[in-house]
Design a protein around this motif. Structure first.
Motif, PDB file in Angstrom:
ATOM      1  N   THR A  18       0.827  -1.213   0.000  1.00 42.02           N
ATOM      2  CA  THR A  18       0.000   0.000   0.000  1.00 42.02           C
ATOM      3  C   THR A  18       0.861   1.262   0.000  1.00 42.02           C
ATOM      4  N   ASP A  19       2.175   1.082  -0.069  1.00 44.14           N
ATOM      5  CA  ASP A  19       3.114   2.207   0.006  1.00 44.14           C
ATOM      6  C   ASP A  19       4.165   2.020  -1.092  1.00 44.14           C
ATOM      7  N   THR A  20       4.253   2.966  -2.002  1.00 45.19           N
ATOM      8  CA  THR A  20       5.187   2.833  -3.122  1.00 45.19           C
ATOM      9  C   THR A  20       6.642   2.841  -2.666  1.00 45.19           C
ATOM     10  N   ARG A  21       6.898   3.274  -1.443  1.00 41.36           N
ATOM     11  CA  ARG A  21       8.263   3.245  -0.927  1.00 41.36           C
ATOM     12  C   ARG A  21       8.667   1.853  -0.471  1.00 41.36           C
ATOM     13  N   LYS A  22       7.680   0.944  -0.403  1.00 39.03           N
ATOM     14  CA  LYS A  22       7.959  -0.408   0.075  1.00 39.03           C
ATOM     15  C   LYS A  22       7.472  -1.468  -0.929  1.00 39.03           C
ATOM     16  N   ILE A  23       7.534  -1.143  -2.199  1.00 34.89           N
ATOM     17  CA  ILE A  23       7.077  -2.059  -3.233  1.00 34.89           C
ATOM     18  C   ILE A  23       8.015  -3.258  -3.338  1.00 34.89           C
ATOM     19  N   PHE A  29      -0.531  -3.769  -5.748  1.00 38.28           N
ATOM     20  CA  PHE A  29      -0.573  -2.460  -5.095  1.00 38.28           C
ATOM     21  C   PHE A  29      -2.023  -2.022  -4.931  1.00 38.28           C
ATOM     22  N   PHE A  30      -2.417  -1.743  -3.692  1.00 39.21           N
ATOM     23  CA  PHE A  30      -3.757  -1.233  -3.393  1.00 39.21           C
ATOM     24  C   PHE A  30      -3.656   0.270  -3.149  1.00 39.21           C
ATOM     25  N   ALA A  31      -4.280   1.045  -4.009  1.00 40.19           N
ATOM     26  CA  ALA A  31      -4.165   2.510  -3.960  1.00 40.19           C
ATOM     27  C   ALA A  31      -5.132   3.081  -2.924  1.00 40.19           C
ATOM     28  N   LEU A  32      -4.765   2.935  -1.667  1.00 34.87           N
ATOM     29  CA  LEU A  32      -5.605   3.449  -0.577  1.00 34.87           C
ATOM     30  C   LEU A  32      -5.549   4.966  -0.508  1.00 34.87           C
ATOM     31  N   LYS A  33      -6.601   5.538   0.056  1.00 33.41           N
ATOM     32  CA  LYS A  33      -6.672   6.987   0.253  1.00 33.41           C
ATOM     33  C   LYS A  33      -6.602   7.320   1.730  1.00 33.41           C
ATOM     34  N   GLY A  34      -6.085   8.501   2.029  1.00 27.70           N
ATOM     35  CA  GLY A  34      -6.034   8.989   3.396  1.00 27.70           C
ATOM     36  C   GLY A  34      -6.414  10.448   3.431  1.00 27.70           C
ATOM     37  N   PRO A  35      -6.424  11.049   4.625  1.00 22.59           N
ATOM     38  CA  PRO A  35      -6.799  12.468   4.743  1.00 22.59           C
ATOM     39  C   PRO A  35      -5.916  13.388   3.904  1.00 22.59           C
TER      40      PRO A  35
END
Length: 424
Positions: A18-23, A29-35
């Motif tokens: 869920t984090d492109t820095r930890k691919i 890859f799940f493109a989650l959304k946050g605030p």
């Protein structure tokens, strides 16, 4: 793509990111959304970094056959995890509570892994994202999955139970944590009890502390309960010995000497024992697992530094856990004792009263060398050292570092009091 097809794709690419820095290569890859972020914007980068596919939920980001458009990425992650859990033969043991969740989870994992292929929640990834990720780490070899559930408001545990569908459950305790979100201690009891409510409704097994009157009242005559007690012969008996500083106890004629400090960790050990016994882990292996477990991640760690014995318990804090930590230090044998206490968060309108209560407790127990750090503690009525910020505390401590005895460092995660270690 329906859920069954997505699950087949997941089995071919069983790593979720869920984090492109930890691919990792060939992950999903799940493109989650946050605030403050939109994962859809990073889908192309995830693919460039090695992801096999990227799940997005906005049409404009669905630009290739490597993109998978879904209605909502988070909901899809949750539904996929439940589907995967249903396909698995693994038994799911879920736990929640105000204090001791993560330590209990680690101890239970340590015990059960002596006899079973076991997975458990990583760290404290225990929310609406962490629980699905834990379930998706179940493999064909997994026999037991230990799933920690956290919550700060009503119906959150109920929602997580719907995702995890546990076969067994345990509540560590009901304490003064997240009072603001739950609406007081009664709200905490109601919210945490959603785990038991779910298990009872589905006729599942419950592990319990039979010395806890709240749990006894909640479970009443429920048949599928397995309890431990220090005194009631109706339940599995475990006897507390002492905790100076490490917890020691006996069961079935064996004495267990742990590397956990504080009597408050005794019940965490008891849960691991009774769950281990239920799953027929040999008694000697239960003892070995508990004696070899070492706390980490700023949870009740003992650190020797420059002649000081430092109890680092800075992962989190609430009035209940703060109280027992202070009482534990009081009972320890030490020639000089120091308290470094940071603000407790998420207490809402109870913040003033609860912080004053901790100060009053420290006073009544005879502590004199006390450092109070944070806006709430700085407003309490006391003669102790008070600092409205960590920076002001750090400046003072540099010239007034304790040189002997035992130091307890405890505060909420946001205070990050582990920074204090560098000053000793």
């Amino acid at each position: 793509m329906n859920l069954e097809q997505l699950h087949q794709l997941f089995l071919a690419h069983p790593t979720i990111c869920t984090d492109t820095r930890k691919i990792s290569k060939d992950c999903l890859f799940f493109a989650l959304k946050g605030p403050n972020f939109n994962g859809n914007e990073f889908a192309d980068r995830a693919l460039e970094n090695g992801a096999a596919y990227a799940l997005v939920d906005e049409e404009k980001f669905n630009t290739s056959e490597k993109h998978i458009l879904v209605e909502d990425v988070l909901t899809t992650l949750q539904k996929l995890s439940t589907y995967h859990r249903k396909q698995s033969k693994a038994k799911v043991v879920s736990l929640t509570g105000s204090n001791g969740k993560t330590t209990s989870k680690e101890l239970i994992h340590s015990v059960l892994s002596q006899s079973y292929n076991t997975i458990a929640t990583l760290g404290n990834l225990n929310n609406h994202i962490g629980v699905p990720l834990t379930l998706l780490s179940i493999t064909n070899e997994t026999e037991i999955a230990i799933v920690e559930m956290g919550a700060n408001h009503q119906k959150e545990i109920d929602f997580l139970c719907g995702i995890a569908q546990p076969d067994y459950g345990y509540i560590t305790n009901f304490g003064k944590a997240h009072l603001e979100g739950f609406g007081g201690i009664e709200g905490v009891i109601k919210g945490k009890s959603e785990l038991y409510d779910h298990l009872i409704e589905n006729n599942k097994h419950i592990f319990m502390n039979a010395d806890d009157p709240i749990q006894l009242e909640k479970l009443g005559s429920y048949v599928k309960k397995i309890g431990y007690s220090t005194e009631n012969p109706q339940y599995f008996n475990i006897n507390y010995v002492d905790a100076d500083p490490f917890v020691q106890f006996t069961f079935e004629g064996l004495k267990v000497k742990t590397q956990l400090i504080g009597r408050y960790n005794f019940t965490n050990c008891c849960a691991a024992v009774v769950i281990g016994k239920y799953f027929n882990v040999p008694t000697a292996k239960i003892k070995a697992a508990l004696e070899s477990y070492q706390p980490k991640n700023n949870r009740s760690q003992i650190i020797e530094k420059n002649g000081l014995e430092i109890i680092l318990d800075a992962y989190n804090a609430n009035p209940s856990s703060m109280k027992v930590a202070i009482e534990n230090l009081k009972g320890m044998q030490s020639d000089f004792k120091t308290l470094i206490l940071g603000d407790m968060f998420e207490l809402g309108e109870d913040a003033k009263k609860e912080h004053q209560g901790i100060v009053d407790l420290a006073t009544s127990l005879g502590f004199s060398n006390v450092f109070l750090v944070g806006e709430n503690f700085s407003r309490t009525q006391t003669d102790f050292h008070q600092f409205d910020s960590y920076d002001s505390f750090e400046s003072y401590l540099k010239g007034n570092v304790p040189r002997k005895g035992t130091v307890l460092i405890k505060g909420s995660r946001g205070m990050a009091l582990e920074r204090t270690l560098d000053l000793f």
